[in-house]
Design an enzyme around this catalytic site. Structure first.
Site, PDB file in Angstrom:
ATOM      1  N   HIS A  52       0.882  -1.336  -0.004  1.00  0.00           N
ATOM      2  CA  HIS A  52       0.165  -0.149   0.331  1.00  0.00           C
ATOM      3  C   HIS A  52       0.929   1.758  -0.427  1.00  0.00           C
ATOM      4  O   HIS A  52       0.573   2.325  -0.344  1.00  0.00           O
ATOM      5  CB  HIS A  52      -0.842   0.221   0.947  1.00  0.00           C
ATOM      6  CG  HIS A  52      -1.809   0.899   1.383  1.00  0.00           C
ATOM      7  ND1 HIS A  52      -2.064   1.951   2.761  1.00  0.00           N
ATOM      8  CD2 HIS A  52      -2.963   1.228   1.073  1.00  0.00           C
ATOM      9  CE1 HIS A  52      -2.189   3.076   2.270  1.00  0.00           C
ATOM     10  NE2 HIS A  52      -3.443   2.820   1.109  1.00  0.00           N
ATOM     11  N   GLU A  68       2.183   1.985  -3.637  1.00  0.00           N
ATOM     12  CA  GLU A  68       1.290   2.506  -3.790  1.00  0.00           C
ATOM     13  C   GLU A  68       1.055   4.120  -3.956  1.00  0.00           C
ATOM     14  O   GLU A  68       0.509   4.593  -5.239  1.00  0.00           O
ATOM     15  CB  GLU A  68      -0.272   1.785  -4.102  1.00  0.00           C
ATOM     16  CG  GLU A  68      -1.449   2.502  -4.050  1.00  0.00           C
ATOM     17  CD  GLU A  68      -2.296   2.768  -3.237  1.00  0.00           C
ATOM     18  OE1 GLU A  68      -3.261   4.084  -3.191  1.00  0.00           O
ATOM     19  OE2 GLU A  68      -2.943   2.046  -3.102  1.00  0.00           O
ATOM     20  N   HIS A  69       1.461   4.493  -3.467  1.00  0.00           N
ATOM     21  CA  HIS A  69       1.750   5.933  -2.731  1.00  0.00           C
ATOM     22  C   HIS A  69       1.981   6.496  -3.790  1.00  0.00           C
ATOM     23  O   HIS A  69       2.609   7.935  -3.534  1.00  0.00           O
ATOM     24  CB  HIS A  69       1.158   6.091  -1.395  1.00  0.00           C
ATOM     25  CG  HIS A  69      -0.380   6.444  -0.979  1.00  0.00           C
ATOM     26  ND1 HIS A  69      -0.653   7.156   0.314  1.00  0.00           N
ATOM     27  CD2 HIS A  69      -1.051   5.551  -0.676  1.00  0.00           C
ATOM     28  CE1 HIS A  69      -1.773   6.579   0.482  1.00  0.00           C
ATOM     29  NE2 HIS A  69      -2.010   5.575  -0.189  1.00  0.00           N
ATOM     30  N   GLU A 109      -3.813   8.813   7.929  1.00  0.00           N
ATOM     31  CA  GLU A 109      -4.758   7.551   7.498  1.00  0.00           C
ATOM     32  C   GLU A 109      -5.001   5.773   8.607  1.00  0.00           C
ATOM     33  O   GLU A 109      -6.735   5.815   8.816  1.00  0.00           O
ATOM     34  CB  GLU A 109      -4.362   6.659   6.060  1.00  0.00           C
ATOM     35  CG  GLU A 109      -5.319   6.212   5.263  1.00  0.00           C
ATOM     36  CD  GLU A 109      -4.955   5.657   4.113  1.00  0.00           C
ATOM     37  OE1 GLU A 109      -4.928   4.419   3.526  1.00  0.00           O
ATOM     38  OE2 GLU A 109      -3.884   6.575   3.466  1.00  0.00           O
TER      39      GLU A 109
END
Length: 427
Positions: free
Chosen positions: A67, A70-71, A142
């Protein structure tokens, strides 16, 4: 280029496998005015232990690194890739699941340029320690934000019960501690291992000429150099025995119940059978728990469930499980009824051929309606690539499912499933 016609859905799918190993799928939609592209790698949050490219030993990486990667791919030395898409009139996004990471765009203009940009920004990583440190703070916020989401906590509480001591029990985004351990070098190691074209697929649908689009993609890839294709060695997925029951106190007004049913370890090896198995068990659950069933009606009328009631059946190469969730004042009583109902599903009054026929017609109607959405087609197609069986095979597989076939698949699941429950009580 391989061409496959699906007469039941009036679609034609083109597949091109490039010299670098990239599988590209084109679905022309001449009557549409929007183009949608999805670039996917077979790499998700479960992949934290593997042999990095060029090395010989298994290496453990921090949870949440897929993840995080991905960012970071959106951040380039000369700006944010999202802004580049906006300048071309496109919307862009990305998402990471347990098993894959996808990058996407949708646009009504400049489709060629947007496809090129999608390929280029994903295939040109740029990581620095300074930018990694900045992102650590953003993703930590987040993660903490989701800790206040009751449904999110309920779902992962259930997964921790179902698959203890496994990557599936961890948040896809990781933890503040694991995120703090990610370095630029670790990101490059993960990228170089999993973002090789041979481990990826590109899906493009919209009003374009297939040959011209295919030529554009081939030229784009021919101008780039990639290392030789190598098989990826990942750690085998394993988990401890399920935890029978667990609970937590949370800021909710009434209790929340999550029931989990962990499937047997090995799915059918044949891809068509796996797809059929997934659909058969989902149909069985719908027949006995769906809103057209008498069981649902009685539970609702007795006040044991409300409109939050839902169920799902997740299937992946590494795992598969059924889940049932609901807000309820009587979680213990409801859990027992649901477990007993599933174990004896064949004696339920709604488990019959007439009900199955009605549900199959409803599912087929929903399926054809979903074909109006390019986003839905692309996401379903990329998530259901079972070695030759695709999203467009749905009508064929559905029509072949008889009550006897459903019993055959459902019996195997029910007879070997391991059960757990997770209850969230008001503080």
């Amino acid at each position: 280029m391989e061409i496959k016609h699906y007469p039941q859905v009036a679609e034609t799918l083109y597949k091109d496998v490039l010299p670098n190993g990239l599988s590209v799928y084109y679905l022309p939609k001449p009557d549409y005015n929007k183009t949608y592209g999805l670039f996917t790698t077979n790499f998700g949050s479960l992949d934290t232990t593997f042999v990095p490219r060029g090395k010989s030993e298994m290496t453990d990486f921090p949870e949440g690194i897929a993840h995080f990667l991905e960012h970071k791919l959106f951040e380039k030395e000369d700006g944010d890739a999202m802004n580049f898409f906006s300048a071309l009139g496109a919307n862009s996004n990305a998402f990471t699941s347990f098993t894959r990471t996808s990058y996407l765009f949708s646009t009504m203009e400049n489709s060629d340029e947007n496809v090129s940009l999608l390929l280029d920004f994903v295939q040109e990583p740029y990581f620095t320690e300074a930018s990694v440190a900045k992102e650590q703070g953003i993703i930590t916020q987040e993660i903490q934000m989701y800790q206040d989401d009751a449904d999110f906590r309920l779902f992962f509480g259930l997964l921790q019960n179902l698959y203890p001591d496994s990557p599936l029990a961890s948040d896809i985004a990781g933890t503040p501690r694991s995120i703090g351990q990610i370095t630029a070098d670790a990101l490059y190691e993960n990228y170089q291992t999993f973002y090789h074209p041979s481990n990826m697929n590109l899906f493009v649908t919209g009003p374009f000429d297939v040959e011209k689009m295919a030529e554009l993609v081939r030229d784009n890839q021919a101008q780039k150099s990639f290392p030789k294709t190598e098989p990826i060695t990942r750690a085998a997925f394993s988990a401890a025995a399920p935890i029978a029951s667990n609970k937590m106190a949370f800021d909710v007004t009434i209790p929340k119940l999550a029931l989990g049913f962990r499937g047997y370890d090995r799915l059918p090896s044949d891809s068509l059978l796996r797809f059929e198995y997934k659909m058969a068990v989902q149909l069985m659950l719908t027949m006995i728990f769906g809103n057209t069933s008498s069981r649902y009606e009685s539970l609702y009328n007795e006040g044991l469930i409300d409109d939050s009631f839902g169920f799902d059946f997740e299937v992946a190469p590494q795992y598969h499980f059924a889940s049932i969730t609901s807000d309820t004042i009587y979680p213990i009583k409801l859990a027992k009824i649901l477990r007993d109902t599933l174990k004896s599903y064949k004696i339920e009054s709604d488990f019959n051929s007439e009900h199955l026929t009605i549900l199959k017609k409803e599912m087929l109607g929903d399926y054809y309606k979903s074909l109006n959405s390019l986003e839905f087609i692309a996401n379903q197609f990329s998530s259901n690539l079972f070695e030759g069986v695709t999203f467009f095979d749905f009508p064929m597989i559905l029509s072949s499912l008889t009550l006897e076939k459903i019993i055959q698949h459902a019996d195997k699941f029910v007879s070997q499933m391991q059960t757990t429950d997770f209850v969230m009580n008001p503080k």
